[in-house]
Design a protein around this motif. Sequence first.
Motif, mmCIF file in Angstrom:
data_model
loop_
_atom_site.group_PDB
_atom_site.id
_atom_site.type_symbol
_atom_site.label_atom_id
_atom_site.label_comp_id
_atom_site.label_asym_id
_atom_site.label_seq_id
_atom_site.Cartn_x
_atom_site.Cartn_y
_atom_site.Cartn_z
ATOM 1 N N GLU A 95 0.472 -1.308 0.328
ATOM 2 C CA GLU A 95 -0.104 0.222 0.030
ATOM 3 C C GLU A 95 0.903 0.718 -0.281
ATOM 4 O OE1 GLU A 95 -3.306 0.164 -0.237
ATOM 5 O OE2 GLU A 95 -3.322 -2.484 -0.611
ATOM 6 N N PRO A 96 0.587 1.820 -0.809
ATOM 7 C CA PRO A 96 1.387 3.819 -0.619
ATOM 8 C C PRO A 96 0.897 4.361 0.165
ATOM 9 C CG PRO A 96 0.011 3.488 -2.755
ATOM 10 C CD PRO A 96 -0.857 2.148 -1.602
ATOM 11 N N LEU A 97 3.113 4.505 0.985
ATOM 12 C CA LEU A 97 2.648 5.516 2.418
ATOM 13 C C LEU A 97 3.133 7.080 1.644
ATOM 14 C CD1 LEU A 97 5.047 2.904 4.312
ATOM 15 C CD2 LEU A 97 2.615 3.910 4.641
ATOM 16 N N GLN A 98 2.681 7.429 0.410
ATOM 17 C CA GLN A 98 3.207 8.920 -0.306
ATOM 18 C C GLN A 98 2.128 8.863 -1.495
ATOM 19 O OE1 GLN A 98 7.490 7.759 -2.510
ATOM 20 N NE2 GLN A 98 5.737 8.830 -4.553
ATOM 21 N N GLU A 99 2.262 10.025 -1.131
ATOM 22 C CA GLU A 99 1.124 10.455 -2.657
ATOM 23 C C GLU A 99 1.776 10.141 -4.092
ATOM 24 O OE1 GLU A 99 -0.399 14.311 -3.044
ATOM 25 O OE2 GLU A 99 -1.162 14.230 -0.553
ATOM 26 N N THR A 100 0.897 9.831 -5.088
ATOM 27 C CA THR A 100 1.417 9.472 -6.035
ATOM 28 C C THR A 100 0.122 9.579 -7.264
ATOM 29 O OG1 THR A 100 1.595 7.476 -7.480
ATOM 30 C CG2 THR A 100 1.081 6.678 -5.874
ATOM 31 N N SER A 101 0.562 9.953 -8.448
ATOM 32 C CA SER A 101 -0.595 9.898 -9.780
ATOM 33 C C SER A 101 -0.673 8.658 -10.587
ATOM 34 C CB SER A 101 -0.356 11.493 -10.621
ATOM 35 O OG SER A 101 0.948 11.210 -10.926
ATOM 36 N N TRP A 102 0.034 7.578 -9.776
ATOM 37 C CA TRP A 102 0.013 6.546 -10.621
ATOM 38 C C TRP A 102 -0.221 5.351 -9.495
ATOM 39 C CZ3 TRP A 102 1.358 5.556 -15.732
ATOM 40 C CH2 TRP A 102 1.470 6.053 -16.979
ATOM 41 N N PRO A 103 -1.354 4.163 -10.015
ATOM 42 C CA PRO A 103 -1.712 3.050 -8.922
ATOM 43 C C PRO A 103 -0.599 2.267 -8.934
ATOM 44 C CG PRO A 103 -2.557 2.288 -11.904
ATOM 45 C CD PRO A 103 -1.829 4.325 -11.175
ATOM 46 N N VAL A 104 -0.729 2.233 -7.363
ATOM 47 C CA VAL A 104 0.221 0.835 -7.500
ATOM 48 C C VAL A 104 -0.583 -0.530 -7.205
ATOM 49 C CG1 VAL A 104 2.199 -0.231 -5.797
ATOM 50 C CG2 VAL A 104 2.055 2.530 -6.487
ATOM 51 N N ASN A 105 0.225 -1.961 -7.367
ATOM 52 C CA ASN A 105 0.109 -2.590 -7.703
ATOM 53 C C ASN A 105 -0.273 -3.847 -6.559
ATOM 54 O OD1 ASN A 105 -1.492 -5.342 -8.249
ATOM 55 N ND2 ASN A 105 -0.566 -5.594 -9.940
ATOM 56 N N PRO A 106 -0.592 -4.083 -5.775
ATOM 57 C CA PRO A 106 -0.899 -4.586 -4.091
ATOM 58 C C PRO A 106 -0.599 -6.222 -4.337
ATOM 59 C CG PRO A 106 -2.465 -2.898 -3.140
ATOM 60 C CD PRO A 106 -2.020 -3.152 -5.135
ATOM 61 N N ALA A 107 -1.288 -6.583 -5.369
ATOM 62 C CA ALA A 107 -1.052 -8.004 -6.011
ATOM 63 C C ALA A 107 0.106 -7.976 -6.026
ATOM 64 C CB ALA A 107 -2.873 -8.099 -6.244
ATOM 65 N N GLY A 108 0.761 -7.479 -7.171
ATOM 66 C CA GLY A 108 1.723 -7.970 -7.396
ATOM 67 C C GLY A 108 2.701 -7.697 -6.761
ATOM 68 N N PHE A 109 2.843 -7.002 -5.366
ATOM 69 C CA PHE A 109 3.444 -7.402 -4.542
ATOM 70 C C PHE A 109 3.960 -8.125 -3.303
ATOM 71 C CE2 PHE A 109 5.899 -5.257 -1.253
ATOM 72 C CZ PHE A 109 7.161 -4.489 -1.384
ATOM 73 N N VAL A 110 2.589 -9.269 -3.840
ATOM 74 C CA VAL A 110 2.713 -10.234 -2.710
ATOM 75 C C VAL A 110 4.026 -11.220 -2.818
ATOM 76 C CG1 VAL A 110 1.626 -12.691 -2.397
ATOM 77 C CG2 VAL A 110 -0.009 -10.622 -2.629
ATOM 78 N N ILE A 111 4.762 -11.971 -3.788
ATOM 79 C CA ILE A 111 6.038 -12.154 -3.468
ATOM 80 C C ILE A 111 6.971 -11.790 -3.295
ATOM 81 C CG2 ILE A 111 7.899 -13.300 -5.030
ATOM 82 C CD1 ILE A 111 4.873 -14.655 -6.774
ATOM 83 N N HIS A 112 6.968 -10.360 -3.714
ATOM 84 C CA HIS A 112 8.247 -9.922 -2.677
ATOM 85 C C HIS A 112 8.031 -8.827 -1.512
ATOM 86 C CE1 HIS A 112 9.722 -7.662 -6.703
ATOM 87 N NE2 HIS A 112 8.503 -8.080 -7.513
ATOM 88 N N SER A 113 6.569 -8.759 -0.791
ATOM 89 C CA SER A 113 6.510 -8.981 0.783
ATOM 90 C C SER A 113 6.761 -10.298 1.251
ATOM 91 C CB SER A 113 5.015 -8.223 0.605
ATOM 92 O OG SER A 113 5.034 -8.521 2.225
ATOM 93 N N ALA A 114 6.946 -10.871 0.932
ATOM 94 C CA ALA A 114 7.240 -12.577 1.112
ATOM 95 C C ALA A 114 8.801 -12.577 1.916
ATOM 96 C CB ALA A 114 5.910 -13.628 0.975
ATOM 97 N N VAL A 115 9.044 -12.458 0.923
ATOM 98 C CA VAL A 115 10.362 -12.578 0.726
ATOM 99 C C VAL A 115 11.172 -11.076 1.634
ATOM 100 C CG1 VAL A 115 12.444 -12.642 -0.579
ATOM 101 C CG2 VAL A 115 10.597 -13.592 -1.649
ATOM 102 N N HIS A 116 10.826 -10.045 1.438
ATOM 103 C CA HIS A 116 11.429 -9.237 2.043
ATOM 104 C C HIS A 116 10.996 -9.513 3.668
ATOM 105 C CE1 HIS A 116 12.755 -6.563 -0.811
ATOM 106 N NE2 HIS A 116 11.620 -6.243 -1.524
ATOM 107 N N ARG A 117 9.591 -9.816 3.677
ATOM 108 C CA ARG A 117 9.673 -9.737 5.543
ATOM 109 C C ARG A 117 10.309 -11.469 5.714
ATOM 110 N NH1 ARG A 117 2.844 -9.681 5.152
ATOM 111 N NH2 ARG A 117 2.888 -7.114 6.036
ATOM 112 N N GLY A 118 10.444 -12.050 5.249
ATOM 113 C CA GLY A 118 11.433 -13.509 5.573
ATOM 114 C C GLY A 118 12.604 -13.819 5.618
ATOM 115 N N ARG A 119 13.163 -12.804 4.982
ATOM 116 C CA ARG A 119 14.432 -12.830 5.179
ATOM 117 C C ARG A 119 15.307 -11.204 5.252
ATOM 118 N NH1 ARG A 119 17.023 -16.283 -0.028
ATOM 119 N NH2 ARG A 119 18.394 -15.029 0.764
#
Length: 256
Positions: free
Chosen positions: A81-105
């Motif tokens: 989820e964005p933590l800044q203002e942005t004129s472009w959308p962010v795809n949270p579903a596309g970040f699922v794999i990244h989130s898992a790895v960042h959290r786990g490693r």
Amino acid sequence: MPLPPPPIRPDPNRIPTEREVREDLAAAYRLIALFGMTDLVFTHLSARLPGEGHRFLVNPYGMLFEEITASSLVIVDADGEPLQETSWPVNPAGFVIHSAVHRGREDAMCVMHTHTLAGMAVAAQTGGLLPLNQMSIEFDGRVAIHDYEGIAADDNLSERERLVRDLGDRPCMILRQHGTLTVGRTVAEAFYWMYYLEQACRIQLAAQSSGVPLSMPPAPVVRRARDQFGEGPTKGWLPWQALRRKLDREQPDYRA
């Protein structure tokens, strides 16, 4: 006037500034595009920002990798989820794999995920990556396998756990029926693994397409050659500086 070349950071162990992370990650997006490893606007490269809390940089959803700049990267939380203002959308579903790895490693400062032709073709093979060439041999014991469970979704917490478990402490992963993933303590290291993993996959497909029996060295030779490559936080640092200089000459706007 062209922008001056970026300062070379001689110590990759030093904690980078947010600006340095932004420029490195924007450079990685441009290079992935330059080397033909994109999937239109899909797939992501992410980087952890220094400081407290879970803050990551990711691409605005809908921009081509060749359009990414340092300032266009969006700060998101661990759920994408964005933590800044942005004129472009962010795809949270596309970040699922990244989130898992960042959290786990804890060492996963940068995570790269691609859907390349060669990577997906090897991901469809039961044998995985074969030690067919010196480039391929470097990956012996360094490539995890994660079986396909469908499209990664943010409501499937159990798959996140299995993905992190399957990756373990290795820098690379083949996601069956999906693509490839690499992890690095720096953007440079993650890019090094991704670039050469892609080359190893291309070599494998080229060798297999010849239709002749494949030659593979004995296991002791493979292990010795793999160990000769070495590991460490400076992995990929030297070619990364050269690649940054290349972009400064040819696409200096990535740092904007």
